[in-house]
Motif scaffolding. Structure first.
Motif, PDB file in Angstrom:
ATOM      1  N   THR A   6      40.890  66.218  64.462  1.00  0.00           N
ATOM      2  CA  THR A   6      41.809  64.882  63.973  1.00  0.00           C
ATOM      3  C   THR A   6      43.084  64.857  64.883  1.00  0.00           C
ATOM      4  O   THR A   6      43.837  63.856  64.799  1.00  0.00           O
ATOM      5  CB  THR A   6      42.202  64.935  62.501  1.00  0.00           C
ATOM      6  N   ARG A   7      43.579  66.207  65.185  1.00  0.00           N
ATOM      7  CA  ARG A   7      44.905  66.115  65.766  1.00  0.00           C
ATOM      8  C   ARG A   7      44.768  66.279  67.162  1.00  0.00           C
ATOM      9  O   ARG A   7      45.722  65.675  67.987  1.00  0.00           O
ATOM     10  CB  ARG A   7      45.407  67.709  65.569  1.00  0.00           C
ATOM     11  N   LEU A   8      43.617  66.474  67.937  1.00  0.00           N
ATOM     12  CA  LEU A   8      43.702  66.580  69.342  1.00  0.00           C
ATOM     13  C   LEU A   8      42.201  65.876  69.936  1.00  0.00           C
ATOM     14  O   LEU A   8      41.226  65.792  69.250  1.00  0.00           O
ATOM     15  CB  LEU A   8      43.673  67.953  70.015  1.00  0.00           C
ATOM     16  N   PRO A   9      42.266  65.370  71.479  1.00  0.00           N
ATOM     17  CA  PRO A   9      41.342  64.589  71.591  1.00  0.00           C
ATOM     18  C   PRO A   9      40.156  65.557  72.231  1.00  0.00           C
ATOM     19  O   PRO A   9      40.109  65.689  73.450  1.00  0.00           O
ATOM     20  CB  PRO A   9      41.572  63.631  72.641  1.00  0.00           C
ATOM     21  N   VAL A  10      39.753  66.223  71.353  1.00  0.00           N
ATOM     22  CA  VAL A  10      38.903  67.547  71.945  1.00  0.00           C
ATOM     23  C   VAL A  10      37.387  66.974  71.822  1.00  0.00           C
ATOM     24  O   VAL A  10      36.724  66.375  70.883  1.00  0.00           O
ATOM     25  CB  VAL A  10      38.621  68.737  71.021  1.00  0.00           C
ATOM     26  N   ARG A  11      36.788  66.790  73.045  1.00  0.00           N
ATOM     27  CA  ARG A  11      35.382  66.290  73.157  1.00  0.00           C
ATOM     28  C   ARG A  11      34.460  67.319  72.953  1.00  0.00           C
ATOM     29  O   ARG A  11      33.072  67.248  72.425  1.00  0.00           O
ATOM     30  CB  ARG A  11      35.211  65.607  74.677  1.00  0.00           C
ATOM     31  N   VAL A  12      34.617  68.480  73.802  1.00  0.00           N
ATOM     32  CA  VAL A  12      33.789  69.783  73.796  1.00  0.00           C
ATOM     33  C   VAL A  12      34.574  70.914  73.207  1.00  0.00           C
ATOM     34  O   VAL A  12      35.659  71.291  73.336  1.00  0.00           O
ATOM     35  CB  VAL A  12      33.175  70.034  75.016  1.00  0.00           C
ATOM     36  N   ALA A  13      33.980  71.590  72.184  1.00  0.00           N
ATOM     37  CA  ALA A  13      34.504  72.945  71.576  1.00  0.00           C
ATOM     38  C   ALA A  13      33.298  73.959  71.781  1.00  0.00           C
ATOM     39  O   ALA A  13      32.221  73.550  71.484  1.00  0.00           O
ATOM     40  CB  ALA A  13      35.131  72.770  70.260  1.00  0.00           C
ATOM     41  N   SER A  14      33.610  75.148  71.939  1.00  0.00           N
ATOM     42  CA  SER A  14      32.597  76.214  71.959  1.00  0.00           C
ATOM     43  C   SER A  14      33.175  77.556  71.653  1.00  0.00           C
ATOM     44  O   SER A  14      34.550  77.717  71.953  1.00  0.00           O
ATOM     45  CB  SER A  14      31.946  76.484  73.200  1.00  0.00           C
ATOM     46  N   VAL A  15      32.506  78.544  71.391  1.00  0.00           N
ATOM     47  CA  VAL A  15      32.799  80.029  71.385  1.00  0.00           C
ATOM     48  C   VAL A  15      31.984  80.735  72.502  1.00  0.00           C
ATOM     49  O   VAL A  15      30.825  80.649  72.501  1.00  0.00           O
ATOM     50  CB  VAL A  15      32.675  80.415  70.128  1.00  0.00           C
ATOM     51  N   ASN A  16      33.024  81.432  73.296  1.00  0.00           N
ATOM     52  CA  ASN A  16      32.316  82.271  74.090  1.00  0.00           C
ATOM     53  C   ASN A  16      32.606  83.856  73.747  1.00  0.00           C
ATOM     54  O   ASN A  16      33.470  83.955  73.513  1.00  0.00           O
ATOM     55  CB  ASN A  16      32.952  81.924  75.758  1.00  0.00           C
ATOM     56  N   VAL A  17      31.392  84.556  74.092  1.00  0.00           N
ATOM     57  CA  VAL A  17      31.206  85.867  73.378  1.00  0.00           C
ATOM     58  C   VAL A  17      31.335  86.899  74.598  1.00  0.00           C
ATOM     59  O   VAL A  17      30.557  86.937  75.548  1.00  0.00           O
ATOM     60  CB  VAL A  17      30.109  86.106  72.393  1.00  0.00           C
ATOM     61  N   GLN A  18      32.304  87.471  74.570  1.00  0.00           N
ATOM     62  CA  GLN A  18      32.805  88.432  75.702  1.00  0.00           C
ATOM     63  C   GLN A  18      32.921  89.958  75.111  1.00  0.00           C
ATOM     64  O   GLN A  18      34.422  90.221  74.814  1.00  0.00           O
ATOM     65  CB  GLN A  18      33.882  88.167  76.666  1.00  0.00           C
ATOM     66  N   PRO A  19      32.056  90.854  74.635  1.00  0.00           N
ATOM     67  CA  PRO A  19      32.360  91.918  74.103  1.00  0.00           C
ATOM     68  C   PRO A  19      32.862  93.029  74.729  1.00  0.00           C
ATOM     69  O   PRO A  19      33.241  94.065  74.054  1.00  0.00           O
ATOM     70  CB  PRO A  19      30.823  92.251  73.242  1.00  0.00           C
ATOM     71  N   GLU A  20      32.825  93.080  75.798  1.00  0.00           N
ATOM     72  CA  GLU A  20      33.327  94.344  76.672  1.00  0.00           C
ATOM     73  C   GLU A  20      34.866  94.366  77.153  1.00  0.00           C
ATOM     74  O   GLU A  20      35.469  93.668  77.007  1.00  0.00           O
ATOM     75  CB  GLU A  20      32.661  94.221  78.041  1.00  0.00           C
ATOM     76  N   HIS A  21      35.170  95.584  76.860  1.00  0.00           N
ATOM     77  CA  HIS A  21      36.830  95.933  77.343  1.00  0.00           C
ATOM     78  C   HIS A  21      36.962  96.076  78.627  1.00  0.00           C
ATOM     79  O   HIS A  21      37.068  97.216  79.315  1.00  0.00           O
ATOM     80  CB  HIS A  21      37.049  97.087  76.385  1.00  0.00           C
ATOM     81  N   LYS A  22      37.112  94.865  79.372  1.00  0.00           N
ATOM     82  CA  LYS A  22      37.533  94.906  80.771  1.00  0.00           C
ATOM     83  C   LYS A  22      37.918  93.597  81.349  1.00  0.00           C
ATOM     84  O   LYS A  22      37.691  92.505  80.525  1.00  0.00           O
ATOM     85  CB  LYS A  22      35.970  95.240  81.560  1.00  0.00           C
ATOM     86  N   ALA A  23      38.426  93.526  82.471  1.00  0.00           N
ATOM     87  CA  ALA A  23      39.189  92.310  82.676  1.00  0.00           C
ATOM     88  C   ALA A  23      38.042  91.116  83.176  1.00  0.00           C
ATOM     89  O   ALA A  23      38.002  90.970  84.422  1.00  0.00           O
ATOM     90  CB  ALA A  23      40.036  92.688  83.968  1.00  0.00           C
ATOM     91  N   VAL A  24      37.382  90.599  82.293  1.00  0.00           N
ATOM     92  CA  VAL A  24      36.595  89.768  82.526  1.00  0.00           C
ATOM     93  C   VAL A  24      36.693  88.304  81.546  1.00  0.00           C
ATOM     94  O   VAL A  24      36.915  88.570  80.507  1.00  0.00           O
ATOM     95  CB  VAL A  24      35.036  89.975  82.182  1.00  0.00           C
ATOM     96  N   LEU A  25      36.750  87.309  82.581  1.00  0.00           N
ATOM     97  CA  LEU A  25      37.427  86.191  81.526  1.00  0.00           C
ATOM     98  C   LEU A  25      36.686  85.584  80.455  1.00  0.00           C
ATOM     99  O   LEU A  25      36.772  85.199  79.398  1.00  0.00           O
ATOM    100  CB  LEU A  25      37.628  84.992  82.454  1.00  0.00           C
ATOM    101  N   GLU A  26      35.205  85.650  80.708  1.00  0.00           N
ATOM    102  CA  GLU A  26      34.234  85.155  79.831  1.00  0.00           C
ATOM    103  C   GLU A  26      32.867  85.733  79.620  1.00  0.00           C
ATOM    104  O   GLU A  26      32.747  86.421  80.817  1.00  0.00           O
ATOM    105  CB  GLU A  26      34.177  83.502  79.956  1.00  0.00           C
ATOM    106  N   GLY A  27      32.212  85.577  78.844  1.00  0.00           N
ATOM    107  CA  GLY A  27      30.837  86.582  78.833  1.00  0.00           C
ATOM    108  C   GLY A  27      29.886  85.477  79.092  1.00  0.00           C
ATOM    109  O   GLY A  27      29.842  84.218  79.305  1.00  0.00           O
ATOM    110  N   ALA A  28      28.532  86.033  78.927  1.00  0.00           N
ATOM    111  CA  ALA A  28      27.208  85.127  79.088  1.00  0.00           C
ATOM    112  C   ALA A  28      26.904  84.270  78.022  1.00  0.00           C
ATOM    113  O   ALA A  28      26.099  83.294  78.238  1.00  0.00           O
ATOM    114  CB  ALA A  28      26.250  86.117  79.470  1.00  0.00           C
ATOM    115  N   ARG A  29      27.190  84.590  76.592  1.00  0.00           N
ATOM    116  CA  ARG A  29      26.919  83.692  75.505  1.00  0.00           C
ATOM    117  C   ARG A  29      28.079  82.609  75.291  1.00  0.00           C
ATOM    118  O   ARG A  29      29.070  82.973  75.112  1.00  0.00           O
ATOM    119  CB  ARG A  29      26.802  84.695  74.380  1.00  0.00           C
TER     120      ARG A  29
END
Length: 358
Positions: free
Chosen positions: A139-162
């Motif tokens: 209701t506050r922002l014009p968000v068309r797409v929202a998601s959760v990306n799962v990145q469980p590893e402790h390393k400099a990786v921006l995002e995970g596969a899921r």
């Protein structure tokens, strides 16, 4: 450094690396600030007072919500997203202690001011709370797409596969208005250039060069490292057979959606560009390559050199690897080149080069 001097320095450096034997066109520029359509923010601080930006040398959060590179829409959205982090009780991931959940906040703005928001989490522990409070954010922002990306590893990786979609809409429309209002449909894990205005001019230039080279006659066109299909779809026409190859399955799905929405032809394949090329018995009329910073490498460069393909359109974000690739393809000479200043206020840029077999 004044922006004009920045562009001049980049152009001179690029010409020195690529060579001056080709026809160099004047650099393409856009706004020097407020141009960036994507905010890739490391989340630090605390749940009550999160920071969105980068980390300092000790692992502490440095807030960059007012960064002058981001588009005005992103700057306006980030405070509301910081409040959402607090409301949903999301604990920022602390790098030194390896505790917490929320690692990154990735926000993309379309030309129509719609947003794609991705929460990069260490696990799904907070998924229910994000779902619970998401309606108030919508209701506050014009968000068309929202998601959760799962990145469980402790390393400099921006995002995970899921990727877990939280909205009915799965893709953000990036309307470029270059060829019949062509729209590229961007899924969460797909790459798109961070400077929409210069990207549109890059694709338009590629289309014009390809049209001049191929004319109206039937032709086969390969778009290797095609991403979401930006180059190939802009250069496609009723007389050309387009095949795009990309390692990312999500990017291929984006390209197929863009193709179908635009009513264009063409085939997009998820796979390795080198393996695809080697498996073909005949070369196409023109190959487009838009590789990552490492370039196309000796394998693909060697194949292009020996294949007999008459023309290559090379879009590079790293002129040093481009120069190395050109050295591996001596029969393909640069005929036209143009700097595209995709990244003002940095040393980086995009360069488009048309190669012709001599």
């Amino acid at each position: 450094m004044p922006y004009r001097d920045q562009v001049l320095a980049k152009d001179e450096a690029c010409r020195a690396l690529v060579g001056s034997q080709s026809v160099w066109l004047p650099p393409v520029t856009g706004p020097e600030s407020g141009f960036r359509n994507k905010a890739k923010m490391v989340v630090g601080g605390s749940t009550e007072q999160p920071t969105l930006g980068i980390l300092d040398p000790t692992g502490g959060g440095v807030d960059l919500r007012d960064c002058g590179l981001h588009s005005p829409g992103l700057v306006a959205a980030l405070p509301a997203l910081a409040e959402f982090i607090s409301t949903a009780g999301l604990v920022p991931y602390d790098v030194p202690s390896r505790r917490g959940e929320l690692k990154h906040l990735l926000v993309t703005e379309s030309p129509d001011a719609e947003l794609m928001v991705r929460f990069v989490m260490r696990s799904t522990e907070a998924l229910a709370r994000i779902r619970k409070h998401l309606p108030s954010l919508l209701t506050r922002l014009p968000v068309r797409v929202a998601s959760v990306n799962v990145q469980p590893e402790h390393k400099a990786v921006l995002e995970g596969a899921r990727e877990i979609l939280l909205t009915d809409q799965e893709a953000l429309p990036m309307r470029l208005g270059v060829v019949d209002e062509l729209t590229l449909w961007l899924r969460p894990a797909s790459f798109f250039q961070t400077n929409t205005e210069v990207a549109a001019r890059l694709y338009a230039t590629a289309r014009n060069w390809v049209d001049e080279e191929l004319g109206e006659r039937p032709a086969e066109l390969w778009d290797l490292y095609c991403g979401v299909g930006g180059f190939g779809l802009h250069c496609a026409s009723g007389t050309r057979r387009l095949v795009g190859v990309e390692a990312s399955v999500e990017a291929v799905r984006s390209a197929e959606a863009s193709r179908d929405q635009a009513g264009l032809g063409g085939e997009f394949v998820a796979g390795d560009a080198v393996a695809f090329a080697r498996a073909r018995t005949a070369a196409p009329d023109l190959v487009i390559v838009n590789p990552p910073r490492r370039g196309i490498g000796p394998e693909l460069a060697g194949w292009l050199e020996s294949s007999g393909v008459p023309r290559v359109l090379y879009s590079s974000c790293h002129a040093e690897t481009l120069a190395a690739d050109l050295a591996s393809m001596p029969s393909l000479r640069p005929m036209r080149a143009q700097l595209m200043d995709m990244f003002p206020q940095t040393r980086h840029y995009e360069v488009l080069v048309l190669l012709s077999r001599v």
